[in-house]
Design a protein around this motif. Structure first.
Motif, PDB file in Angstrom:
ATOM      1  N   MET A   5       0.847  -1.198   0.000  1.00 56.81           N
ATOM      2  CA  MET A   5       0.000   0.000   0.000  1.00 56.81           C
ATOM      3  C   MET A   5       0.883   1.250   0.000  1.00 56.81           C
ATOM      4  O   MET A   5       1.906   1.303   0.691  1.00 56.81           O
ATOM      5  CB  MET A   5      -0.913   0.004   1.234  1.00 56.81           C
ATOM      6  N   ASP A   6       0.479   2.248  -0.763  1.00 55.39           N
ATOM      7  CA  ASP A   6       1.157   3.554  -0.759  1.00 55.39           C
ATOM      8  C   ASP A   6       0.659   4.343   0.457  1.00 55.39           C
ATOM      9  O   ASP A   6      -0.527   4.676   0.548  1.00 55.39           O
ATOM     10  CB  ASP A   6       0.841   4.304  -2.056  1.00 55.39           C
ATOM     11  N   ILE A   7       1.550   4.608   1.389  1.00 58.30           N
ATOM     12  CA  ILE A   7       1.158   5.318   2.622  1.00 58.30           C
ATOM     13  C   ILE A   7       1.815   6.697   2.705  1.00 58.30           C
ATOM     14  O   ILE A   7       2.001   7.257   3.796  1.00 58.30           O
ATOM     15  CB  ILE A   7       1.515   4.487   3.869  1.00 58.30           C
ATOM     16  N   THR A   8       2.169   7.264   1.559  1.00 58.14           N
ATOM     17  CA  THR A   8       2.833   8.576   1.567  1.00 58.14           C
ATOM     18  C   THR A   8       1.971   9.636   2.244  1.00 58.14           C
ATOM     19  O   THR A   8       2.455  10.415   3.076  1.00 58.14           O
ATOM     20  CB  THR A   8       3.164   9.009   0.127  1.00 58.14           C
ATOM     21  N   ALA A   9       0.687   9.691   1.902  1.00 51.30           N
ATOM     22  CA  ALA A   9      -0.205  10.709   2.497  1.00 51.30           C
ATOM     23  C   ALA A   9      -0.293  10.528   4.006  1.00 51.30           C
ATOM     24  O   ALA A   9      -0.276  11.494   4.781  1.00 51.30           O
ATOM     25  CB  ALA A   9      -1.587  10.625   1.858  1.00 51.30           C
ATOM     26  N   GLU A  10      -0.398   9.272   4.439  1.00 56.16           N
ATOM     27  CA  GLU A  10      -0.445   8.982   5.880  1.00 56.16           C
ATOM     28  C   GLU A  10       0.814   9.466   6.578  1.00 56.16           C
ATOM     29  O   GLU A  10       0.762  10.069   7.653  1.00 56.16           O
ATOM     30  CB  GLU A  10      -0.634   7.481   6.081  1.00 56.16           C
ATOM     31  N   LYS A  11       1.985   9.184   5.945  1.00 50.60           N
ATOM     32  CA  LYS A  11       3.254   9.592   6.528  1.00 50.60           C
ATOM     33  C   LYS A  11       3.376  11.127   6.601  1.00 50.60           C
ATOM     34  O   LYS A  11       3.908  11.675   7.567  1.00 50.60           O
ATOM     35  CB  LYS A  11       4.414   9.023   5.709  1.00 50.60           C
ATOM     36  N   GLN A  12       2.848  11.813   5.597  1.00 45.85           N
ATOM     37  CA  GLN A  12       2.897  13.273   5.604  1.00 45.85           C
ATOM     38  C   GLN A  12       2.050  13.848   6.742  1.00 45.85           C
ATOM     39  O   GLN A  12       2.447  14.806   7.410  1.00 45.85           O
ATOM     40  CB  GLN A  12       2.426  13.806   4.248  1.00 45.85           C
ATOM     41  N   VAL A  13       0.869  13.226   6.938  1.00 47.70           N
ATOM     42  CA  VAL A  13       0.021  13.665   8.051  1.00 47.70           C
ATOM     43  C   VAL A  13       0.726  13.432   9.381  1.00 47.70           C
ATOM     44  O   VAL A  13       0.763  14.304  10.268  1.00 47.70           O
ATOM     45  CB  VAL A  13      -1.332  12.937   8.014  1.00 47.70           C
ATOM     46  N   LEU A  14       1.316  12.228   9.525  1.00 52.06           N
ATOM     47  CA  LEU A  14       2.024  11.924  10.769  1.00 52.06           C
ATOM     48  C   LEU A  14       3.205  12.855  10.985  1.00 52.06           C
ATOM     49  O   LEU A  14       3.506  13.266  12.115  1.00 52.06           O
ATOM     50  CB  LEU A  14       2.505  10.465  10.745  1.00 52.06           C
ATOM     51  N   GLU A  15       3.882  13.178   9.877  1.00 59.64           N
ATOM     52  CA  GLU A  15       5.031  14.076   9.989  1.00 59.64           C
ATOM     53  C   GLU A  15       4.593  15.456  10.485  1.00 59.64           C
ATOM     54  O   GLU A  15       5.236  16.050  11.341  1.00 59.64           O
ATOM     55  CB  GLU A  15       5.735  14.190   8.641  1.00 59.64           C
ATOM     56  N   ARG A  16       3.479  15.924   9.926  1.00 58.00           N
ATOM     57  CA  ARG A  16       2.978  17.219  10.379  1.00 58.00           C
ATOM     58  C   ARG A  16       2.554  17.166  11.843  1.00 58.00           C
ATOM     59  O   ARG A  16       2.797  18.095  12.614  1.00 58.00           O
ATOM     60  CB  ARG A  16       1.804  17.660   9.499  1.00 58.00           C
ATOM     61  N   LEU A  17       1.908  16.063  12.211  1.00 56.87           N
ATOM     62  CA  LEU A  17       1.516  15.897  13.617  1.00 56.87           C
ATOM     63  C   LEU A  17       2.736  15.850  14.531  1.00 56.87           C
ATOM     64  O   LEU A  17       2.752  16.464  15.606  1.00 56.87           O
ATOM     65  CB  LEU A  17       0.676  14.627  13.786  1.00 56.87           C
ATOM     66  N   ASN A  18       3.755  15.131  14.101  1.00 59.18           N
ATOM     67  CA  ASN A  18       4.972  15.053  14.903  1.00 59.18           C
ATOM     68  C   ASN A  18       5.663  16.407  15.012  1.00 59.18           C
ATOM     69  O   ASN A  18       6.176  16.778  16.078  1.00 59.18           O
ATOM     70  CB  ASN A  18       5.934  14.024  14.306  1.00 59.18           C
ATOM     71  N   GLU A  19       5.676  17.136  13.880  1.00 62.14           N
ATOM     72  CA  GLU A  19       6.275  18.470  13.909  1.00 62.14           C
ATOM     73  C   GLU A  19       5.496  19.383  14.852  1.00 62.14           C
ATOM     74  O   GLU A  19       6.085  20.146  15.632  1.00 62.14           O
ATOM     75  CB  GLU A  19       6.304  19.063  12.504  1.00 62.14           C
ATOM     76  N   SER A  20       4.174  19.276  14.776  1.00 62.29           N
ATOM     77  CA  SER A  20       3.338  20.087  15.663  1.00 62.29           C
ATOM     78  C   SER A  20       3.564  19.709  17.118  1.00 62.29           C
ATOM     79  O   SER A  20       3.689  20.574  17.991  1.00 62.29           O
ATOM     80  CB  SER A  20       1.862  19.905  15.290  1.00 62.29           C
TER      81      SER A  20
END
Length: 779
Positions: free
Chosen positions: A114-129
């Motif tokens: 599965m392509d989880i790029t969008a999920e990883k981007q959301v998580l990255e933003r959450l982690n940055e926040s």
């Protein structure tokens, strides 16, 4: 058909299936798996080496290790990795695989990717926040927490755990443990805050101390909100911040402010003490018969002393404003009297410069209003003083009207207009700034500190108003300010408001004045009283009017070109015009006073009024003239010293003053009005004196050695009955409101600031009753 639907579903959801052949080591990818791998939209087969070549270099080793471990152990496995494409883009994937073993050898391997790029981007933003929040919490010394009301467990962020010294933020700590380190005197604050939140559902915020270690105290501010579930409080969510530094800064600032205020009070006392001697002695000296040159020298000293005292008062007021200690009163006062008193203070200076000084108060305004009469007068005197100072010729006019603006509450509008030098547009920004002047050069023509306007601005703002200026160079200025208009209901007014007599309606008055402003002001006031007015500019126009019309009264200016008021009156008499007309002479020059006192033309005028004319004085004079009663020709402009006051109101006076020079000044001032005073130098001597004999009044200095005036006053109030104790009047060089409050708290009935003003001293003594001689004074 089914395969096509599956293919479309994979393409849409960006996932696909795959299988690996252990024999030829080829991967068979479904259409979806091929699409997300960048290999087209149809199923494809390729070697594993080709597929693994696109895995991100940093992820290859881990991906290979997971696969090899699965080949040994069998069963399901999951791995996440990145792929790098030819265009340099990077995407994330999650691979779910399954290995079937036979004799410990992989027989069938397959799975889904599965392509989880969008999920990883959301998580990255959450982690940055989350990281930003963590850093912000750490930097600001605050932390977010949550308390489960069922279990009492408090959990929070890492920053909260560090702040509250909790080892495991996820495990948390029981609320009882948290409250153990709260200072015992502050625990009720937390309880009352949370109880209030539970009852109202509103957030709460409390400040309290904690004791994390013996002898260590830290300050916290905790803000929280209750979360309800099915109408029942379930969680308390909030944030705590360390405000120890803030509290320490406040304490330090308060200490610095107290030190500054103590210094200013001390300086005030130290400066006013010798100033009391200078002003007092020169005032006494001016009461003597002096030759012209000596009198001029003494007057110069007195004027310079007054200027220095004004400067001292400005600096003290500015200091009080800057420290936030200046308070305004809210008391009923007579608006007309306040305004006219303010103008009177500048009348002499204006007359010396041959300026017309006028005041126009809208007659429909309420006479009695609420506010701080002293501070309003201070603003008016500042603005009028500046106007007179910067005007070489022409006039200065103060107008008072109502102002509606956009506010719901009506306001009073004050405007001081002058025909002075004006202010250049590029220098207007220097106004209302402390220690700033329009002309700050060493060759400037006008002196001053520049504090008057900034004090006026702050006072207007403290009273709920504002101040501004309109000016044009070489054409004059208009300084304006507004304050709320708070009228006093008639039932609360203690003094009757003067009004015009009903018989005045229709009576005719001729106004003769070469200044249009004065003519307009007199006409508006007289017409408000029901009189009919005719205004003319010159004496010749006045003579023409008198030949053609009949008048009951005439208000005539003394200082007019070509023919002055005295000469006009003589001409009217010589021509036999208006023999029944009553004439009022007005002037600001003072020349006419000498003529009248010398007996020249005694029958030409029926009354005399100084400019600017006070409305009550004008009303009283008109009332006398229209009724036929005589009026005094010369208006008294200052209270004369009444040397018989002591005979009319005998008082036994005790003066408590440690400064020898001030003793001499006060004793001499009392002597001018016929009083003798016993003198003591400290509070202990005061107590001894009042036990030795009866006194009606004690003039009590506040700062004295051994025992100060405050303590002496408290002791007298404790030891003597109410009807048998002397009236105590504070004499002090400290002029802060807190000083006045301290005197009142100590039992003093009045307060006189140094340098002592003789008129104020007389007024204070007039309020003193005599104390009867008791058989037994002590209780």
């Amino acid at each position: 058909m089914i395969q096509e639907r599956v293919r479309l579903a994979e393409l849409t959801a960006r996932f696909g299936t795959w299988a690996w052949n252990p024999v030829n080591e080829q991967f068979a990818l479904s259409a979806g798996a091929a699409a997300i791998s960048g290999l087209g939209n149809q199923p494809v087969e390729l070697l594993g080496a080709e597929l693994y070549a696109t895995v991100h270099p940093d992820d290859r080793a881990e991906a290979q290790a997971v696969r090899e471990r699965a080949f040994v152990e069998g069963g399901a496995y999951v791995q996440e990795f990145r792929r790098v494409f030819a265009d340099g883009s990077v995407r994330w994937y999650r691979n779910h695989g399954h290995v079937e073993l036979a004799a410990n050898v992989p027989q069938r391997v397959g799975g889904a990717i599965m392509d989880i790029t969008a999920e990883k981007q959301v998580l990255e933003r959450l982690n940055e926040s989350a990281e930003r929040m963590r850093l912000a919490e750490m930097a600001a010394s605050f932390g977010i927490w949550e308390m489960n009301l069922a279990t009492g467990i408090v959990k929070g962020s890492e920053a909260w755990a560090a702040l509250e010294r909790v080892s495991d933020a996820n495990a948390g700590r029981h609320v009882d443990e948290v409250r153990e380190i709260v200072h015992p005197d502050d625990r009720w604050l937390l309880s009352s805050g949370s109880d209030r939140a539970f009852a109202t559902g509103e957030p709460y915020s409390v400040e309290f101390r904690i004791v994390p270690e013996p002898g260590i105290i830290r300050w916290r501010r905790s803000t929280a909100q209750v979360q309800f579930v099915d109408g029942t409080p379930a969680r308390l969510i909030g944030a705590s911040i360390d405000i120890t530094n803030e509290k320490e800064m406040v304490v330090a600032a308060e200490a610095a402010s107290r030190a500054k205020n103590d210094f200013m009070a001390s300086m005030s006392h130290e400066i006013r003490t010798p100033m009391n001697a200078i002003v007092g002695m020169t005032s006494l000296l001016l009461q003597k018969d002096l030759d012209a040159e000596t009198a001029d020298f003494v007057e110069t000293i007195r004027n310079s002393s007054d200027a220095l005292l004004t400067l001292i008062n400005d600096i003290l007021d500015f200091s009080k404003i800057e420290s936030g200690r200046l308070e305004v009163e809210d008391q009923p006062f007579d608006l007309v009297k306040c305004v006219e008193d303010s103008v009177d203070l500048l009348a002499v200076r204006a007359a010396e410069k041959k300026l017309e000084l006028a005041v126009a108060i809208d007659p429909i305004l309420p006479r009695w209003i609420r506010g701080d009469v002293t501070r309003l007068r201070q603003i008016l005197v500042n603005l009028l003083g500046n106007a007179v100072k910067f005007t070489a010729s022409g006039e200065v006019t103060l107008t008072v009207t109502s102002f509606s603006g956009t506010a719901d509450t009506p306001s009073l509008h004050f405007a001081v207009r002058d025909t002075g030098c004006g202010i250049p547009a590029d220098r207007l920004d220097r106004l209302f700034r402390a220690f700033s002047q329009v002309d700050a050069s060493t060759t400037r023509r006008y002196g001053g500190t520049g504090l008057g306007l900034v004090i006026s601005k702050r006072l207007a703002e403290i009273m709920g108003g504002r101040i501004w200026v309109e000016s044009e160079s070489e054409k004059g200025s208009v300084f304006q300010f507004i304050i709320p208009l708070l009228a006093v209901p008639e039932r609360e007014v203690q003094e009757a408001v003067p009004s015009a007599d009903a018989g005045w309606s229709g009576r005719r008055v001729l106004i003769v004045d070469d200044h249009a402003t004065n003519r307009d002001i007199y006409a508006a006031q007289l017409q408000h009283w029901g009189l009919v007015t005719v205004s003319v500019e010159t004496p010749h126009q006045a003579l023409d009017c008198l030949r053609q019309q009949k008048f009951d009264l005439a208000v005539v200016d003394f200082d007019m070109p070509e023919m002055n008021g005295m000469e006009l009156a003589q001409r009217v008499a010589d021509l036999g015009l208006a023999p029944d007309m009553r004439m009022i002479l007005s002037s600001s020059s003072g020349v006419h006073r000498k003529h009248l006192q010398a007996g020249l033309h005694p029958a030409l005028f029926h009354a005399f009024l100084m400019k600017p004319m006070r409305s009550d004085a004008l009303r009283e004079v008109i009332g006398h003239l229209l009724s036929g009663a005589p009026v005094p020709r010369v208006r008294r402009t200052a209270r004369d010293n009444d040397t018989t006051l002591a005979q009319q109101r005998p008082l036994r006076i005790l003066l408590a003053e440690d400064n020898v020079v001030n003793q001499k000044v006060t004793v001499a001032q009392l002597k001018l009005i016929g009083y003798h005073a016993d003198v003591v130098a400290n509070g202990l001597e005061v107590l001894a004196a009042v036990h030795r004999q009866t006194y009606d009044v004690i003039l009590m200095d506040v700062q004295m050695p051994e025992m100060d005036g405050l303590e002496a006053s408290r002791r007298i109030n404790e030891e003597f009955n109410v009807g048998r104790r002397p009236r105590m009047i504070a004499l002090t060089a400290n002029v802060f409101k807190s000083d006045r409050d301290a005197c009142v708290a100590a039992g003093m009935e009045a307060f006189l600031a140094k340098p002592l003003d003789l008129d104020q001293l007389q007024e204070a003594l007039l309020q003193c009753p005599s104390v009867a001689e008791p058989e037994e004074i002590l209780r």
